[in-house]
Design an enzyme around this catalytic site. Structure first.
Site, PDB file in Angstrom:
ATOM      1  N   GLU A 275      -2.919 -25.627  31.665  1.00 48.98           N
ATOM      2  CA  GLU A 275      -3.590 -26.385  30.589  1.00 48.98           C
ATOM      3  C   GLU A 275      -4.347 -27.570  31.178  1.00 48.98           C
ATOM      4  O   GLU A 275      -5.438 -27.911  30.733  1.00 48.98           O
ATOM      5  CB  GLU A 275      -2.582 -26.866  29.540  1.00 48.98           C
ATOM      6  CG  GLU A 275      -1.873 -25.748  28.802  1.00 48.98           C
ATOM      7  CD  GLU A 275      -2.818 -24.705  28.242  1.00 48.98           C
ATOM      8  OE1 GLU A 275      -3.781 -25.068  27.551  1.00 48.98           O
ATOM      9  OE2 GLU A 275      -2.591 -23.502  28.507  1.00 48.98           O
ATOM     10  N   TRP A 278      -7.536 -26.252  32.433  1.00 50.55           N
ATOM     11  CA  TRP A 278      -8.526 -26.080  31.348  1.00 50.55           C
ATOM     12  C   TRP A 278      -9.253 -27.396  31.096  1.00 50.55           C
ATOM     13  O   TRP A 278     -10.444 -27.436  30.836  1.00 50.55           O
ATOM     14  CB  TRP A 278      -7.846 -25.642  30.033  1.00 50.55           C
ATOM     15  CG  TRP A 278      -7.661 -24.165  29.897  1.00 50.55           C
ATOM     16  CD1 TRP A 278      -6.487 -23.488  29.996  1.00 50.55           C
ATOM     17  CD2 TRP A 278      -8.676 -23.175  29.624  1.00 50.55           C
ATOM     18  NE1 TRP A 278      -6.718 -22.140  29.800  1.00 50.55           N
ATOM     19  CE2 TRP A 278      -8.033 -21.929  29.568  1.00 50.55           C
ATOM     20  CE3 TRP A 278     -10.053 -23.232  29.410  1.00 50.55           C
ATOM     21  CZ2 TRP A 278      -8.715 -20.732  29.314  1.00 50.55           C
ATOM     22  CZ3 TRP A 278     -10.743 -22.046  29.152  1.00 50.55           C
ATOM     23  CH2 TRP A 278     -10.082 -20.826  29.107  1.00 50.55           C
ATOM     24  N   TRP A 382     -14.142 -25.351  20.568  1.00 46.90           N
ATOM     25  CA  TRP A 382     -14.895 -24.796  19.438  1.00 46.90           C
ATOM     26  C   TRP A 382     -15.734 -23.604  19.874  1.00 46.90           C
ATOM     27  O   TRP A 382     -15.778 -22.571  19.186  1.00 46.90           O
ATOM     28  CB  TRP A 382     -15.766 -25.874  18.782  1.00 46.90           C
ATOM     29  CG  TRP A 382     -14.985 -26.571  17.712  1.00 46.90           C
ATOM     30  CD1 TRP A 382     -14.249 -27.707  17.855  1.00 46.90           C
ATOM     31  CD2 TRP A 382     -14.791 -26.126  16.360  1.00 46.90           C
ATOM     32  NE1 TRP A 382     -13.618 -28.019  16.667  1.00 46.90           N
ATOM     33  CE2 TRP A 382     -13.936 -27.065  15.735  1.00 46.90           C
ATOM     34  CE3 TRP A 382     -15.245 -25.047  15.614  1.00 46.90           C
ATOM     35  CZ2 TRP A 382     -13.535 -26.946  14.398  1.00 46.90           C
ATOM     36  CZ3 TRP A 382     -14.847 -24.923  14.280  1.00 46.90           C
ATOM     37  CH2 TRP A 382     -14.006 -25.854  13.691  1.00 46.90           C
TER      38      TRP A 382
HETATM   39  C1  LIG Z   1     -11.105 -26.172  18.484  1.00 42.57           C
HETATM   40  C2  LIG Z   1     -10.387 -26.986  19.529  1.00 42.57           C
HETATM   41  C3  LIG Z   1     -10.701 -28.335  19.702  1.00 42.57           C
HETATM   42  C4  LIG Z   1     -10.039 -29.096  20.678  1.00 42.57           C
HETATM   43  N1  LIG Z   1     -10.371 -30.419  20.828  1.00 42.57           N
HETATM   44  C5  LIG Z   1      -9.757 -31.167  21.774  1.00 42.57           C
HETATM   45  C6  LIG Z   1     -10.089 -32.542  21.950  1.00 42.57           C
HETATM   46  O1  LIG Z   1     -10.987 -33.090  21.300  1.00 42.57           O
HETATM   47  N2  LIG Z   1      -9.389 -33.253  22.886  1.00 42.57           N
HETATM   48  C7  LIG Z   1      -8.413 -32.680  23.658  1.00 42.57           C
HETATM   49  O2  LIG Z   1      -7.813 -33.372  24.491  1.00 42.57           O
HETATM   50  N3  LIG Z   1      -8.110 -31.367  23.529  1.00 42.57           N
HETATM   51  C8  LIG Z   1      -8.729 -30.606  22.615  1.00 42.57           C
HETATM   52  N4  LIG Z   1      -8.387 -29.279  22.466  1.00 42.57           N
HETATM   53  C9  LIG Z   1      -7.427 -28.680  23.405  1.00 42.57           C
HETATM   54  C10 LIG Z   1      -5.947 -28.716  22.957  1.00 42.57           C
HETATM   55  O3  LIG Z   1      -5.833 -28.238  21.663  1.00 42.57           O
HETATM   56  C11 LIG Z   1      -5.335 -30.120  23.037  1.00 42.57           C
HETATM   57  O4  LIG Z   1      -5.571 -30.691  24.305  1.00 42.57           O
HETATM   58  C12 LIG Z   1      -3.818 -30.054  22.836  1.00 42.57           C
HETATM   59  O5  LIG Z   1      -3.511 -29.462  21.610  1.00 42.57           O
HETATM   60  C13 LIG Z   1      -3.243 -31.454  22.895  1.00 42.57           C
HETATM   61  O6  LIG Z   1      -1.871 -31.429  22.685  1.00 42.57           O
HETATM   62  P1  LIG Z   1      -0.854 -31.698  23.855  1.00 42.57           P
HETATM   63  O7  LIG Z   1      -1.219 -32.959  24.567  1.00 42.57           O
HETATM   64  O8  LIG Z   1       0.510 -31.604  23.308  1.00 42.57           O
HETATM   65  O9  LIG Z   1      -1.165 -30.468  24.817  1.00 42.57           O
HETATM   66  P2  LIG Z   1      -0.318 -29.785  25.978  1.00 42.57           P
HETATM   67  O10 LIG Z   1      -0.164 -28.358  25.618  1.00 42.57           O
HETATM   68  O11 LIG Z   1       0.895 -30.540  26.279  1.00 42.57           O
HETATM   69  O12 LIG Z   1      -1.334 -29.832  27.210  1.00 42.57           O
HETATM   70  C14 LIG Z   1      -1.345 -30.920  28.152  1.00 42.57           C
HETATM   71  C15 LIG Z   1      -2.726 -31.488  28.279  1.00 42.57           C
HETATM   72  O13 LIG Z   1      -3.616 -30.514  28.811  1.00 42.57           O
HETATM   73  C16 LIG Z   1      -4.909 -30.681  28.237  1.00 42.57           C
HETATM   74  N5  LIG Z   1      -5.241 -29.460  27.506  1.00 42.57           N
HETATM   75  C17 LIG Z   1      -4.388 -28.589  26.923  1.00 42.57           C
HETATM   76  N6  LIG Z   1      -5.054 -27.544  26.403  1.00 42.57           N
HETATM   77  C18 LIG Z   1      -6.362 -27.761  26.662  1.00 42.57           C
HETATM   78  C19 LIG Z   1      -7.543 -27.035  26.372  1.00 42.57           C
HETATM   79  N7  LIG Z   1      -7.526 -25.860  25.734  1.00 42.57           N
HETATM   80  N8  LIG Z   1      -8.727 -27.573  26.754  1.00 42.57           N
HETATM   81  C20 LIG Z   1      -8.778 -28.751  27.427  1.00 42.57           C
HETATM   82  N9  LIG Z   1      -7.680 -29.473  27.725  1.00 42.57           N
HETATM   83  C21 LIG Z   1      -6.498 -28.984  27.349  1.00 42.57           C
HETATM   84  C22 LIG Z   1      -4.827 -31.867  27.283  1.00 42.57           C
HETATM   85  O14 LIG Z   1      -5.256 -33.021  27.972  1.00 42.57           O
HETATM   86  C23 LIG Z   1      -3.347 -31.922  26.965  1.00 42.57           C
HETATM   87  O15 LIG Z   1      -2.906 -33.204  26.586  1.00 42.57           O
HETATM   88  C24 LIG Z   1      -9.047 -28.489  21.502  1.00 42.57           C
HETATM   89  C25 LIG Z   1      -8.747 -27.128  21.322  1.00 42.57           C
HETATM   90  C26 LIG Z   1      -9.403 -26.396  20.341  1.00 42.57           C
HETATM   91  C27 LIG Z   1      -9.035 -24.948  20.171  1.00 42.57           C
END
Ligand SMILES: Cc1cc2nc3c(=O)[nH]c(=O)nc-3n(C[C@H](O)[C@H](O)[C@H](O)COP(=O)(O)OP(=O)(O)OC[C@H]3O[C@@H](n4cnc5c(N)ncnc54)[C@H](O)[C@@H]3O)c2cc1C
Length: 479
Positions: A275, A278, A382
């Protein structure tokens, strides 16, 4: 002489590249944050601004503990920084790099303006583990597919965290220099509330959350990360967005734990690292393809015919579509400024493939509401859901909001939390309440059309229309 350290998306004192290098020069330090007037008026609930201001307040306190006052100034960065440099006789400006198109042009303008005044600008990698230029394919081109990018990413050595300075030698006269105030909570929040907010959004809170995640969630991350009812993800996105936590710190802390793990637990840690990859991947996509903040990466899909149905868009925004998983997600977003990743995918897919509304409208709505809003990740997410992006899911693979709910929220715990109208609906019907017999609707205090809306579109039909529109666009593009 003094060095200006310009804080932006890096509101912390631990493991901070620009601050570390500024201290290494042995010169006096002048920490600055330039407040953008737009950040004070984010239109909606103001939640985004308030979270940012709380993080800023925490930075102010942490810098003060190290012996330097944070100067806060409203205005255009180039003018503010040039003025400060002149006043304090600073000859250097240090800051950490950003990769979104607007930030790049702002930073170029700042560097040019300061150079005209004889001030030398030095920038640092800090926001990502690997920058755009570090990873190119054999043809010297940027990667646009995630898996080979990830493979290459994993082979590169990683920077270690930078030690936090023990003490800062503040620029002479800093204490008495006029600084703007950080706007208070809602303009009138009490000091007590401000402290509570800092505990939620500040650097200490971010470090505590990382520790908690490593201790209690990391080992189960692979299994739990898709279940929105479970606190199974790191919830570090706000900290990584504002930089109250450094990505190097997160990565190396996870790696350290991973070395103590084996079997499924270390697989869980690998999934988490994916992640983080990503995150870097989308930053480099935006850097190399800056037009994708406004246009489809796959140009053919610029031709998709969208419906501009304002009523359906409103239903989506307010969580009144009649599809519980979508409504719970949008209400979670509106209430908290954060949504679980699985539900971000479900809500985004629904807007684009069920309501046939342009992905840009949804992306902009997320941008206004998300406290973790990041241009690269939001745009990447998106465009992935809309099938228009790099490495996106094919247009004919369309999420079914009912089966997604049944799979990832089988007993409806998540939807019931945000859609209380469904509180008494049995699990069997909770993701398709309109199929409940009338008697059961009465017994569950959930009359469809009265207590909770019927589905605003028929998924089975709208998915066929979406496939047809995307396939038409592709045909047009191939001509
Ligand atoms: C439509 C859509 C819009 C999104 N918009 C954003 C946004 O504006 N800002 C944002 O930080 N993330 C975004 N994400 C990615 C992801 O949904 C969030 O990073 C994640 O839900 C944050 O929760 P977490 O910190 O518990 O993630 P965890 O699952 O704990 O992941 C750890 C970290 O990895 C990064 N990460 C995880 N998944 C992704 C991903 N798919 N793409 C990029 N980085 C990722 C984030 O920094 C996150 O905090 C988006 C995903 C989708 C499908």
């Amino acid at each position: 002489m003094a060095v200006i350290v310009w804080f932006r998306r890096d509101l912390r004192v631990h493991d901070h590249a620009a601050l570390y290098h500024a201290v290494e020069t042995g010169e006096e330090i002048l920490p600055v944050f330039v407040l953008d007037v737009r950040q004070e008026k984010d239109g909606q609930s103001g939640r985004k601004s308030q979270a940012l201001f709380s993080a800023l307040r925490s930075l102010q306190g942490n810098l003060a503990d190290l012996g330097a006052r944070l100067v806060i100034k409203r205005g255009e960065p180039a003018e503010v920084l040039a003025e400060l440099a002149k006043h304090f006789g600073a000859d250097k400006l240090f800051f950490n790099r950003e990769y979104a198109p607007k930030a790049i042009s702002r930073d170029e303008q700042v560097a040019a303006e300061l150079q005209r005044n004889g001030i030398f600008t030095q920038t640092f990698k800090d926001m990502v583990l690997h920058e755009e230029g570090e990873l190119l394919n054999k043809q010297g081109k940027p990667y646009v597919v995630f898996t080979p990018y990830k493979r290459a990413w994993l082979t590169l050595p990683k920077d270690k965290p930078f030690p936090m300075p023990k003490k800062l030698r503040a620029a002479t006269g800093l204490e008495s220099y006029p600084s703007d105030l950080i706007p208070a909570l809602g303009g009138q929040g009490s000091a007590k509330e401000q402290v509570r907010e800092e505990e939620l959004y500040g650097e200490r809170a971010a470090r505590r959350r990382l520790g908690q995640f490593l201790d209690t969630q990391l080992a189960g991350y692979k299994l739990q990360r898709d279940l929105p009812a479970v606190d199974g993800t790191s919830r570090l996105s706000f900290a990584l967005r504002t930089g109250t936590l450094s990505i190097r710190t997160v990565y190396h802390s996870v790696l350290e734990r991973m070395h103590q793990m084996s079997g499924p637990q270390s697989e869980a840690a690998e999934t988490f690292v994916s992640e983080l990859i990503w995150r870097d991947f989308y930053q480099q996509v935006l850097f190399h393809f800056p037009h994708t903040v406004e246009q489809a990466f796959l140009a053919d899909y610029e031709q998709v015919e969208w419906d501009d149905n304002e009523e359906l868009f409103r239903k989506w925004c307010t969580g009144q579509t009649g599809y519980p998983m979508v409504d719970a997600g949008m209400r979670q977003l509106n209430q908290t400024g954060w949504i679980h990743n699985r539900v971000r995918m479900i809500t985004a897919s629904f807007l684009v493939k069920d309501l046939l509304i342009d992905w840009r409208k949804g992306m902009n709505y997320f941008a206004e509401q998300l406290i973790d809003h990041d241009e690269a990740a939001n745009c990447g997410g998106w465009q992935w859901c809309a099938s228009t992006g790099t490495d996106a899911q094919p247009y004919f693979r369309i999420f079914n909001p009912v089966s997604q709910g049944e799979k990832f929220d089988p007993d409806g715990t998540y939807v019931k939390q945000y859609v209380p109208e469904l509180a008494h609906v049995p699990a069997k019907y909770v993701h398709k309440p309109w199929t409940m017999p009338e008697l059961l609707q009465k017994e569950s205090a959930c009359m469809i059309g009265l207590d909770y809306p019927p589905p605003c579109v028929d998924h089975a039909i709208s998915r066929l229309i979406a496939i047809e529109r995307f396939s038409q666009a592709k045909k047009l593009g191939n001509k």
